[in-house]
Design a protein around this motif. Sequence first.
Motif, PDB file in Angstrom:
ATOM      1  N   ASP A 352       0.832  -1.211   0.000  1.00 22.08           N
ATOM      2  CA  ASP A 352       0.000   0.000   0.000  1.00 22.08           C
ATOM      3  C   ASP A 352       0.865   1.258   0.000  1.00 22.08           C
ATOM      4  O   ASP A 352       0.544   2.257  -0.650  1.00 22.08           O
ATOM      5  N   LYS A 353       1.956   1.200   0.734  1.00 16.93           N
ATOM      6  CA  LYS A 353       2.784   2.386   0.969  1.00 16.93           C
ATOM      7  C   LYS A 353       3.734   2.685  -0.191  1.00 16.93           C
ATOM      8  O   LYS A 353       3.878   3.837  -0.618  1.00 16.93           O
ATOM      9  N   PHE A 354       4.369   1.640  -0.729  1.00 14.89           N
ATOM     10  CA  PHE A 354       5.455   1.857  -1.690  1.00 14.89           C
ATOM     11  C   PHE A 354       5.181   1.316  -3.092  1.00 14.89           C
ATOM     12  O   PHE A 354       6.031   1.441  -3.970  1.00 14.89           O
ATOM     13  N   GLY A 355       4.016   0.732  -3.296  1.00 16.11           N
ATOM     14  CA  GLY A 355       3.687   0.216  -4.620  1.00 16.11           C
ATOM     15  C   GLY A 355       3.741  -1.299  -4.672  1.00 16.11           C
ATOM     16  O   GLY A 355       4.602  -1.925  -4.050  1.00 16.11           O
ATOM     17  N   ARG A 356       2.820  -1.882  -5.443  1.00 12.48           N
ATOM     18  CA  ARG A 356       2.693  -3.342  -5.497  1.00 12.48           C
ATOM     19  C   ARG A 356       3.913  -4.000  -6.141  1.00 12.48           C
ATOM     20  O   ARG A 356       4.490  -4.943  -5.612  1.00 12.48           O
ATOM     21  N   LYS A 357       4.299  -3.517  -7.310  1.00 15.55           N
ATOM     22  CA  LYS A 357       5.388  -4.140  -8.056  1.00 15.55           C
ATOM     23  C   LYS A 357       6.719  -4.023  -7.321  1.00 15.55           C
ATOM     24  O   LYS A 357       7.427  -5.023  -7.135  1.00 15.55           O
ATOM     25  N   LYS A 358       7.062  -2.828  -6.878  1.00  9.93           N
ATOM     26  CA  LYS A 358       8.350  -2.607  -6.213  1.00  9.93           C
ATOM     27  C   LYS A 358       8.462  -3.470  -4.955  1.00  9.93           C
ATOM     28  O   LYS A 358       9.515  -4.083  -4.687  1.00  9.93           O
ATOM     29  N   THR A 359       7.394  -3.518  -4.169  1.00  9.52           N
ATOM     30  CA  THR A 359       7.423  -4.296  -2.930  1.00  9.52           C
ATOM     31  C   THR A 359       7.641  -5.772  -3.211  1.00  9.52           C
ATOM     32  O   THR A 359       8.467  -6.433  -2.559  1.00  9.52           O
ATOM     33  N   LEU A 360       6.923  -6.315  -4.199  1.00 10.70           N
ATOM     34  CA  LEU A 360       7.063  -7.733  -4.511  1.00 10.70           C
ATOM     35  C   LEU A 360       8.456  -8.036  -5.065  1.00 10.70           C
ATOM     36  O   LEU A 360       9.048  -9.074  -4.752  1.00 10.70           O
ATOM     37  N   ASN A 361       9.004  -7.119  -5.874  1.00 14.96           N
ATOM     38  CA  ASN A 361      10.378  -7.275  -6.369  1.00 14.96           C
ATOM     39  C   ASN A 361      11.352  -7.464  -5.205  1.00 14.96           C
ATOM     40  O   ASN A 361      12.139  -8.423  -5.176  1.00 14.96           O
ATOM     41  N   ILE A 362      11.300  -6.555  -4.255  1.00 15.83           N
ATOM     42  CA  ILE A 362      12.248  -6.556  -3.137  1.00 15.83           C
ATOM     43  C   ILE A 362      12.048  -7.789  -2.260  1.00 15.83           C
ATOM     44  O   ILE A 362      13.021  -8.441  -1.835  1.00 15.83           O
ATOM     45  N   LEU A 363      10.794  -8.132  -1.990  1.00 11.42           N
ATOM     46  CA  LEU A 363      10.524  -9.269  -1.104  1.00 11.42           C
ATOM     47  C   LEU A 363      10.935 -10.593  -1.734  1.00 11.42           C
ATOM     48  O   LEU A 363      11.417 -11.495  -1.029  1.00 11.42           O
ATOM     49  N   MET A 364      10.774 -10.737  -3.050  1.00 11.66           N
ATOM     50  CA  MET A 364      11.208 -11.971  -3.709  1.00 11.66           C
ATOM     51  C   MET A 364      12.730 -12.098  -3.657  1.00 11.66           C
ATOM     52  O   MET A 364      13.261 -13.198  -3.465  1.00 11.66           O
ATOM     53  N   LEU A 365      13.431 -10.988  -3.816  1.00 11.55           N
ATOM     54  CA  LEU A 365      14.886 -11.017  -3.709  1.00 11.55           C
ATOM     55  C   LEU A 365      15.300 -11.366  -2.273  1.00 11.55           C
ATOM     56  O   LEU A 365      16.217 -12.180  -2.054  1.00 11.55           O
ATOM     57  N   GLY A 366      14.617 -10.781  -1.301  1.00  9.08           N
ATOM     58  CA  GLY A 366      14.887 -11.100   0.101  1.00  9.08           C
ATOM     59  C   GLY A 366      14.596 -12.551   0.420  1.00  9.08           C
ATOM     60  O   GLY A 366      15.316 -13.194   1.203  1.00  9.08           O
ATOM     61  N   LEU A 367      13.531 -13.094  -0.194  1.00 11.19           N
ATOM     62  CA  LEU A 367      13.183 -14.500   0.008  1.00 11.19           C
ATOM     63  C   LEU A 367      14.310 -15.409  -0.484  1.00 11.19           C
ATOM     64  O   LEU A 367      14.695 -16.380   0.183  1.00 11.19           O
ATOM     65  N   ILE A 389      18.186 -16.395  11.544  1.00 12.47           N
ATOM     66  CA  ILE A 389      18.160 -16.542  10.080  1.00 12.47           C
ATOM     67  C   ILE A 389      16.815 -17.105   9.627  1.00 12.47           C
ATOM     68  O   ILE A 389      16.225 -16.659   8.636  1.00 12.47           O
ATOM     69  N   THR A 390      16.314 -18.092  10.369  1.00  9.82           N
ATOM     70  CA  THR A 390      15.031 -18.722  10.028  1.00  9.82           C
ATOM     71  C   THR A 390      13.895 -17.716  10.097  1.00  9.82           C
ATOM     72  O   THR A 390      13.042 -17.657   9.197  1.00  9.82           O
ATOM     73  N   MET A 391      13.861 -16.911  11.141  1.00  8.81           N
ATOM     74  CA  MET A 391      12.782 -15.933  11.302  1.00  8.81           C
ATOM     75  C   MET A 391      12.897 -14.822  10.268  1.00  8.81           C
ATOM     76  O   MET A 391      11.879 -14.311   9.778  1.00  8.81           O
ATOM     77  N   CYS A 392      14.127 -14.447   9.921  1.00  6.79           N
ATOM     78  CA  CYS A 392      14.326 -13.433   8.886  1.00  6.79           C
ATOM     79  C   CYS A 392      13.809 -13.944   7.540  1.00  6.79           C
ATOM     80  O   CYS A 392      13.105 -13.235   6.822  1.00  6.79           O
ATOM     81  N   CYS A 393      14.146 -15.187   7.224  1.00  2.00           N
ATOM     82  CA  CYS A 393      13.641 -15.794   5.985  1.00  2.00           C
ATOM     83  C   CYS A 393      12.118 -15.870   6.018  1.00  2.00           C
ATOM     84  O   CYS A 393      11.445 -15.583   5.024  1.00  2.00           O
ATOM     85  N   SER A 394      11.575 -16.239   7.180  1.00  2.00           N
ATOM     86  CA  SER A 394      10.117 -16.354   7.329  1.00  2.00           C
ATOM     87  C   SER A 394       9.433 -15.023   7.038  1.00  2.00           C
ATOM     88  O   SER A 394       8.363 -14.984   6.422  1.00  2.00           O
ATOM     89  N   PHE A 395      10.064 -13.922   7.480  1.00  3.03           N
ATOM     90  CA  PHE A 395       9.467 -12.612   7.214  1.00  3.03           C
ATOM     91  C   PHE A 395       9.300 -12.391   5.715  1.00  3.03           C
ATOM     92  O   PHE A 395       8.229 -11.976   5.247  1.00  3.03           O
ATOM     93  N   PHE A 396      10.347 -12.649   4.937  1.00  2.00           N
ATOM     94  CA  PHE A 396      10.268 -12.410   3.500  1.00  2.00           C
ATOM     95  C   PHE A 396       9.267 -13.355   2.822  1.00  2.00           C
ATOM     96  O   PHE A 396       8.568 -12.959   1.893  1.00  2.00           O
ATOM     97  N   VAL A 397       9.193 -14.595   3.304  1.00  2.12           N
ATOM     98  CA  VAL A 397       8.232 -15.554   2.736  1.00  2.12           C
ATOM     99  C   VAL A 397       6.804 -15.047   2.920  1.00  2.12           C
ATOM    100  O   VAL A 397       6.018 -14.956   1.971  1.00  2.12           O
ATOM    101  N   GLN A 398       6.464 -14.703   4.159  1.00  2.00           N
ATOM    102  CA  GLN A 398       5.075 -14.361   4.460  1.00  2.00           C
ATOM    103  C   GLN A 398       4.724 -12.928   4.070  1.00  2.00           C
ATOM    104  O   GLN A 398       3.583 -12.653   3.676  1.00  2.00           O
ATOM    105  N   ALA A 399       5.694 -12.023   4.136  1.00  2.00           N
ATOM    106  CA  ALA A 399       5.451 -10.682   3.610  1.00  2.00           C
ATOM    107  C   ALA A 399       5.243 -10.759   2.100  1.00  2.00           C
ATOM    108  O   ALA A 399       4.431 -10.018   1.532  1.00  2.00           O
TER     109      ALA A 399
END
Length: 492
Positions: A352-367, A389-399
């Motif tokens: 909502d804050k930064f845009g759908r495409k940009k957010t998904l781009n960054i989160l997939m890279l983080g995943l 490390i596990t919880m950090c990865c979990s954030f990117f998966v679920q975000a």
Amino acid sequence: MEANMDKNIYKGNRKVLSFTTLAFFITFVVWFNMAPFISTLKETFNLTNDQVAILGIANLALTIPARVLIGMLVDKFGPKKVFSNLLMILSIPCFAFALSDSFIQLMISRMFLAIIGAGFVVGIRLVSEWFPSKQVGLAEGIYGGWGNFGSAAAAIILPTLAVIFGGDNGWRIAIALTGLIALGYGFIFKRIVSDTPEGIEYKRPKKSGALEITSHKDMVGLIIMTIPVYGILGFLTYRLGWQLNFISDGIAFTVLGVLLFFLLLNVYKIWDVNKETLKNGVPEKEKYAFKQVAILDFSYFCTFGSELAVVSMLPFFFEQTFTLSIAQAGLIASSFAFMNLMSRPGGGWLSDKFGRKKTLNILMLGLALGYIGMSQIESGWPIGLAIAITMCCSFFVQAGEGAVYAMVPLVKKRVTGQVSGMVGAYGNIGGTVFLTIFSFVSPRFFFVTIACAAVICFFCTLFLKEPDMEAIQEQTFEKDKKSNAKVSTNII
């Protein structure tokens, strides 16, 4: 002024979000009410490991086509009717499972209970109707994250209830109670919730039976993306027949033939639903790119699919890597699922804050980076670092899951249910594919495989088109002039 207008039109949306999230939560409690009692079922019914695996397959198989089918029903009949009936009708196999006295009865009731896993699709359409497009990401994230928590709640609460009720039938009473809650809440949901706010039309597809597309190229794309939905069911049939020897070769070939028939029927329906529209030409404002749906399918395949697989293997991974007890490993592994409560809404809010495409781009890279990090975890590591490390990865998966469903309702309003159903089905397909890979490789290579899929998905998301929020919001209120006048009067 725009904020005041949204406030007036969407009055009561928080209440609707709460009731819808609770409905989704209940469906996941019912869907996962078997997991806490696997050892009890093995002892009570003298089940083999293969029979336990068959119950697991039964609990998943029909969820995949059900999400597609339920998506069509939601678009046609409205989420209130579909969600309430889903809860009430599927309380029946829940009661049947609790009363089972043989493995066959357990398996058949679990097969039908798998359909309740499609309830998630219903709420996606309903929540999108009650929130403006600029807020729908956070709303869908709250719905998905807190509703998903139903699986963890089942694991925590149901064994305690079984102990309270006591005796050999404690597990039966606990499971039957989830069915009773689903039945009662289905009646409540039907009375309290509305499909749309007052003054807003519920937009339905022009034809039912297949997703509306807007070009011949998109028709080919839809047919290609439909094949894995049936292909994964064919694979599960292969497992039941030739790997687990539960069904005979004749039955397996019959099932495969039936799946092929329905695939061809689905292809015909895609052509039949869209032939006239494509022949006559699609108005410019009605057009959308099916590649949006295909990319979201693959994104959910990588995010939710990997979550399903990782949650299933993570207790074993920590137990073996750090020589922990089963209870300790299970507690640590549960942190992956618990992150849903914050991560999924967080992914929606970022969209909502930064845009759908940009957010998904960054989160997939983080995943991808998160799973690379998990692939490096070894027994010599400090366990605290491994958990971090596990919880950090979990954030990117679920975000990432939250970011996917922040965009799903913005593809095409009147077919949101069908788009949501297909994307959700691909999440389950991903879980099956990744778990199959895990059965052949080491945990390290398993995590690297998911990371590679995420990298490919990252490049795919670069081709997403950012939704035109203003145009979508205008289409939400687009009705005949008389209706528009009525809405405007109400707002003033």
